[in-house]
Write a protein that holds these residues in place. Structure first.
Motif, short mmCIF file in Angstrom:
data_model
loop_
_atom_site.label_atom_id
_atom_site.label_comp_id
_atom_site.label_asym_id
_atom_site.label_seq_id
_atom_site.Cartn_x
_atom_site.Cartn_y
_atom_site.Cartn_z
N HIS A 184 78.47 -6.02 23.03
CA HIS A 184 78.16 -7.43 23.27
C HIS A 184 76.87 -7.51 24.09
CE1 HIS A 184 81.98 -9.02 21.79
NE2 HIS A 184 82.59 -8.03 22.40
N GLY A 185 75.99 -8.41 23.69
CA GLY A 185 74.76 -8.61 24.45
C GLY A 185 73.66 -7.62 24.05
N ARG A 186 72.64 -7.56 24.90
CA ARG A 186 71.50 -6.68 24.66
C ARG A 186 71.25 -5.85 25.91
NH1 ARG A 186 67.31 -9.83 20.65
NH2 ARG A 186 68.91 -10.88 19.40
N PRO A 187 71.41 -4.55 25.81
CA PRO A 187 71.24 -3.70 27.00
C PRO A 187 69.86 -3.87 27.61
CG PRO A 187 72.26 -2.46 25.21
CD PRO A 187 71.82 -3.76 24.62
N GLN A 188 69.85 -3.93 28.93
CA GLN A 188 68.60 -4.01 29.68
C GLN A 188 68.57 -2.89 30.73
OE1 GLN A 188 66.11 -6.03 28.94
NE2 GLN A 188 67.31 -7.01 27.30
N PRO A 189 67.62 -1.95 30.59
CA PRO A 189 66.59 -1.86 29.55
C PRO A 189 67.18 -1.48 28.20
CG PRO A 189 66.58 0.11 30.89
CD PRO A 189 67.55 -0.82 31.55
N LEU A 193 69.37 5.92 30.87
CA LEU A 193 70.37 6.92 31.24
C LEU A 193 71.33 6.30 32.25
CD1 LEU A 193 71.40 9.92 31.30
CD2 LEU A 193 69.82 10.27 33.21
N ILE A 194 72.62 6.36 31.95
CA ILE A 194 73.64 5.89 32.88
C ILE A 194 74.27 7.12 33.52
CG2 ILE A 194 75.75 4.52 33.16
CD1 ILE A 194 75.07 3.15 30.51
N GLU A 195 74.25 7.16 34.84
CA GLU A 195 74.76 8.33 35.54
C GLU A 195 75.52 7.89 36.79
OE1 GLU A 195 73.14 12.72 36.99
OE2 GLU A 195 71.72 11.05 36.73
N ASN A 196 76.77 8.27 36.88
CA ASN A 196 77.58 7.96 38.06
C ASN A 196 78.78 8.91 38.07
OD1 ASN A 196 79.15 6.75 36.00
ND2 ASN A 196 78.18 4.76 36.37
#
Length: 322
Positions: A184-189, A193-196
């Motif tokens: 859903h939606g448009r990822p920003q950016p 890279l998602i890191e956690n």
């Protein structure tokens, strides 16, 4: 007395490991006792649990029938007369299957034979590629898993040697796995890279994300890029740099773009207009990138395999070409 002749698939393993698989009802303590009493022999001679079996060895078991009564786990394949498989690739060592969403890879708490591994074993048995009578402790096995409602490529090892190599390569992260999802939606950016840190809650069957390391949490890293967007949806490719439970689903939700159809990490309000009840997520691409020698599987190095048909891409992004 029962006697097993060791084939190539059973060779190379310790005697005790062979017995754990061939006679699962035999307790470890009794196994060691019977080795001392020579009620378990190899080639007619007393041996110990650490003995490495070789092709051509004969294992003699002077055991009561009660230790052989339980049906072997792979026997579920015998109840399947027409295997349902979409084969992406197959050779003498491996089979790559395109699992359909909704199918489980292994039997869950509800049991049953309608699992991916049972269909693979049924196919291999019916085509003559595998005969359980030829290997007392080995059956074709899956090397990776995919959630019930996620589709995509699953690796099955047809030989014990391939299984050992692939398990090691997966552990060393020498396989590159890419997923397609609709969010859903448009990822920003649009790419990043998602890191956690990700911690699994076993009671809720859900994961939570944390910016800092907390007890029980593991590092989770996902690289993503947006491939197309229209209206309120986006088609995104994700590369797993770690392989945690629900990683892509939780990560995309954490940046405000939950997966279409995902009721666990998304919301019913977002999903209701599309009438989707399972997450739009597909393990569509697999690349073998071996950094060290891969033995009999070295020929796979550098090769990429992709799923041919992804239903939700055709439905929501019909003009997009993979």
């Amino acid at each position: 007395m029962r006697e097993y002749y060791i084939t190539k698939n059973d060779s190379g393993q310790r005697l005790n490991k062979f017995l754990e698989k061939a006679v699962p009802l035999l307790p470890g303590g009794i196994m060691h006792k019977y080795l001392r009493l020579k009620r378990i022999k190899v080639n007619g001679k007393r041996t110990d649990a650490a003995y490495r079996l070789a092709e051509g060895d004969a294992v003699q078991l002077y055991l009561n029938d009660e230790y052989f009564d339980a049906p072997r786990e792979e026997e579920a394949f015998r109840r399947i007369t027409q295997p349902r498989l979409r084969i992406v690739y197959e050779d003498d060592h491996i089979l790559l299957a395109d699992k359909a969403p909704g199918m489980v890879v292994h039997a869950d708490e509800r049991g049953g034979a309608d699992t991916l591994i049972a269909h693979i074993q049924a196919y291999l048995y019916q085509t003559g590629a595998w005969n359980p009578a030829d290997a007392a402790s080995f059956a074709p096995a899956l090397c990776n898993r995919i959630d019930r409602n996620t589709g995509g490529i699953v690796i099955a090892a047809k030989t014990a040697e391939a299984l050992r190599i692939l398990n090691d390569k997966i552990k060393e992260r020498e396989l590159e796995k890419r997923y397609l999802c609709i969010v859903h939606g448009r990822p920003q950016p649009a790419a990043g890279l998602i890191e956690n840190y990700l911690r699994r809650d076993e009671k809720r069957k859900q994961v939570t994300l944390h910016r800092q390391r907390v007890p029980g949490a593991k590092t989770a890293r996902t690289r993503y890029r947006t491939l197309a967007s229209q209206d309120k949806l986006s088609l995104v490719e994700c590369e797993l740099l770690t392989g945690r439970t629900h990683q892509i689903r939780a990560h995309m939700a954490s940046i405000g773009c939950p997966l279409l159809g995902d009721g666990k990490y998304g919301t019913n309000e977002l999903n209701r207009p599309y009438n989707e009840t399972g997450q739009a997520l597909y393990a569509y691409s697999l690349t073998f990138r071996f950094e060290e020698d891969a033995g009999v599987l070295s020929y796979l190095n550098g090769r990429t395999f992709t799923a041919k048909e992804i239903p939700f891409v055709r439905k929501y992004f019909p003009s997009f070409q993979l």
